[in-house]
Design a protein around this motif. Structure first.
Motif, PDB file in Angstrom:
ATOM      1  N   LYS A  69     -39.650  11.146  13.651  1.00  0.00           N
ATOM      2  CA  LYS A  69     -40.416  10.249  14.515  1.00  0.00           C
ATOM      3  C   LYS A  69     -40.861   9.017  13.752  1.00  0.00           C
ATOM      4  O   LYS A  69     -40.814   7.895  14.275  1.00  0.00           O
ATOM      5  N   ALA A  70     -41.285   9.204  12.500  1.00  0.00           N
ATOM      6  CA  ALA A  70     -41.701   8.060  11.695  1.00  0.00           C
ATOM      7  C   ALA A  70     -40.526   7.115  11.434  1.00  0.00           C
ATOM      8  O   ALA A  70     -40.671   5.890  11.495  1.00  0.00           O
ATOM      9  N   GLN A  73     -39.836   5.099  14.533  1.00  0.00           N
ATOM     10  CA  GLN A  73     -40.810   4.034  14.719  1.00  0.00           C
ATOM     11  C   GLN A  73     -40.507   2.846  13.814  1.00  0.00           C
ATOM     12  O   GLN A  73     -40.644   1.698  14.219  1.00  0.00           O
ATOM     13  N   LYS A  76     -37.558   1.002  15.284  1.00  0.00           N
ATOM     14  CA  LYS A  76     -37.964   0.254  16.468  1.00  0.00           C
ATOM     15  C   LYS A  76     -38.703  -1.013  16.090  1.00  0.00           C
ATOM     16  O   LYS A  76     -38.494  -2.078  16.692  1.00  0.00           O
ATOM     17  N   ALA A  77     -39.553  -0.927  15.079  1.00  0.00           N
ATOM     18  CA  ALA A  77     -40.272  -2.116  14.622  1.00  0.00           C
ATOM     19  C   ALA A  77     -39.308  -3.159  14.050  1.00  0.00           C
ATOM     20  O   ALA A  77     -39.460  -4.360  14.296  1.00  0.00           O
TER      21      ALA A  77
END
Length: 331
Positions: A69-70, A73, A76-77
């Protein structure tokens, strides 16, 4: 206090771990109070404070660190940062992907085509007077309709494809008794102008090109109809009670491209309103500003006259000034 220091260094304690540490600390305090050299009440008060601090530094509500998940993220950033960078570059000037030096301009459209599903086979037996053992008589299902692109010289834009994105052919009818096959589904013929290039939207694989009037290209085949029980009769199996389902039709997204040849060109001095006229007459969005030579490469736009594909291709040519042949201005 060594146990308390170890508990404080823990970054993702679970509820079970905290409960076990409380039990160990309380039991240790009740038996070996002198070893800690402090009253039991102070130890319990310090333990409660440490537990509260650990609850504040938990990583998430489940007290578990998810590396996937990290990583998602972070990606995505990064994608959002790249998108903002592209948008900022596009607002500052013309985008290099569209305004390439070779001036390759295309009228594009994206459509979704779905072939019709095939009809199901039928399970039936012949029951007539004088034929008590007529045998199986189930018919086949009809084939689904297909979608075909056809080249038409009277069409010069892809406006009809932009107005209607989804195209679905009719499905075949189911087979019936007395060995009657189902009706075939009605296909769809889509007209496109000459010079149309068809690609698969997902893989960008070339599917074909339509150049001359009357050429056709099958882009979505209809599904085959299922066989009835009459097709499964053998000398050993004289009364089969099974049939086939119809096959689904092909479905895909297509990218349609048409290389444009301008019908009308806007020629004039800088800041004469050529880009403004192009933006008002078509769906093109050229750069417009209050200084000369805003347009440094030609911009094309399609002016749709009707829904049948008729239209004009407009070209915004960079401004010309006196002495342009000698290198003045943009040359």
């Amino acid at each position: 206090m060594k146990n308390l220091q170890q508990l404080q260094r823990c970054r993702f304690p679970s509820k079970t771990c905290i409960s076990m540490m409380i039990m160990v600390m309380v039991m240790g305090c009740s038996t070996t109070t002198n070893a800690f050299q402090m009253p039991i009440s102070n130890i319990r008060y310090s333990l409660v404070n440490h537990i509260q601090q650990l609850q504040m530094v938990t990583l998430n509500e489940n007290d578990v660190y998810d590396a996937d998940k990290a990583e998602a993220q972070v990606k995505k950033a990064q994608a959002m940062a790249q998108k903002r960078k592209r948008n900022s570059n596009g607002s500052q000037g013309s985008m290099t992907d569209k305004d390439d030096p070779e001036w390759k301009f295309f009228d594009t459209a994206r459509i979704h085509v779905s072939g019709g599903d095939g009809g199901n086979g039928c399970v039936a037996f012949r029951r007539e007077k004088g034929a008590p053992l007529g045998g199986p008589s189930g018919g086949r299902g009809g084939r689904g309709g297909s979608i075909i692109l056809q080249c038409d010289a009277s069409v010069n834009t892809l406006a009809p494809l932009r107005n209607k994105v989804h195209h679905r052919a009719a499905k075949g009818r189911n087979g019936i008794g007395k060995n009657k096959d189902g009706q075939k589904g009605k296909g769809i013929v889509i007209t496109v102008p000459p010079g149309t290039v068809v690609r698969d939207l997902k893989t960008q694989k070339l599917a074909g090109e339509l150049r001359e009037d009357g050429e056709t290209l099958l882009v979505a085949r209809g599904g085959r109809g299922g066989r009835g029980n009459a097709a499964f009769m053998t000398p050993r199996r004289t009364s089969p009670k099974l049939a086939e389902y119809g096959e689904p039709g092909a479905k895909r997204w297509l990218s349609i491209e048409l290389r444009l040849v301008a019908d009308v060109g806007f020629l004039g001095v800088p800041n004469a309103g050529k880009s403004t006229l192009l933006a008002a007459a078509s769906a093109a969005r050229p750069k417009i500003a209050n200084y000369p030579f805003t347009t440094i490469v030609p911009n094309l736009g399609v002016c749709d006259i009707g829904d049948e594909g008729a239209g004009l291709v407009l070209c915004d040519i960079p401004g010309l000034i006196e002495g342009a042949a000698g290198g003045a201005g943009l040359g």
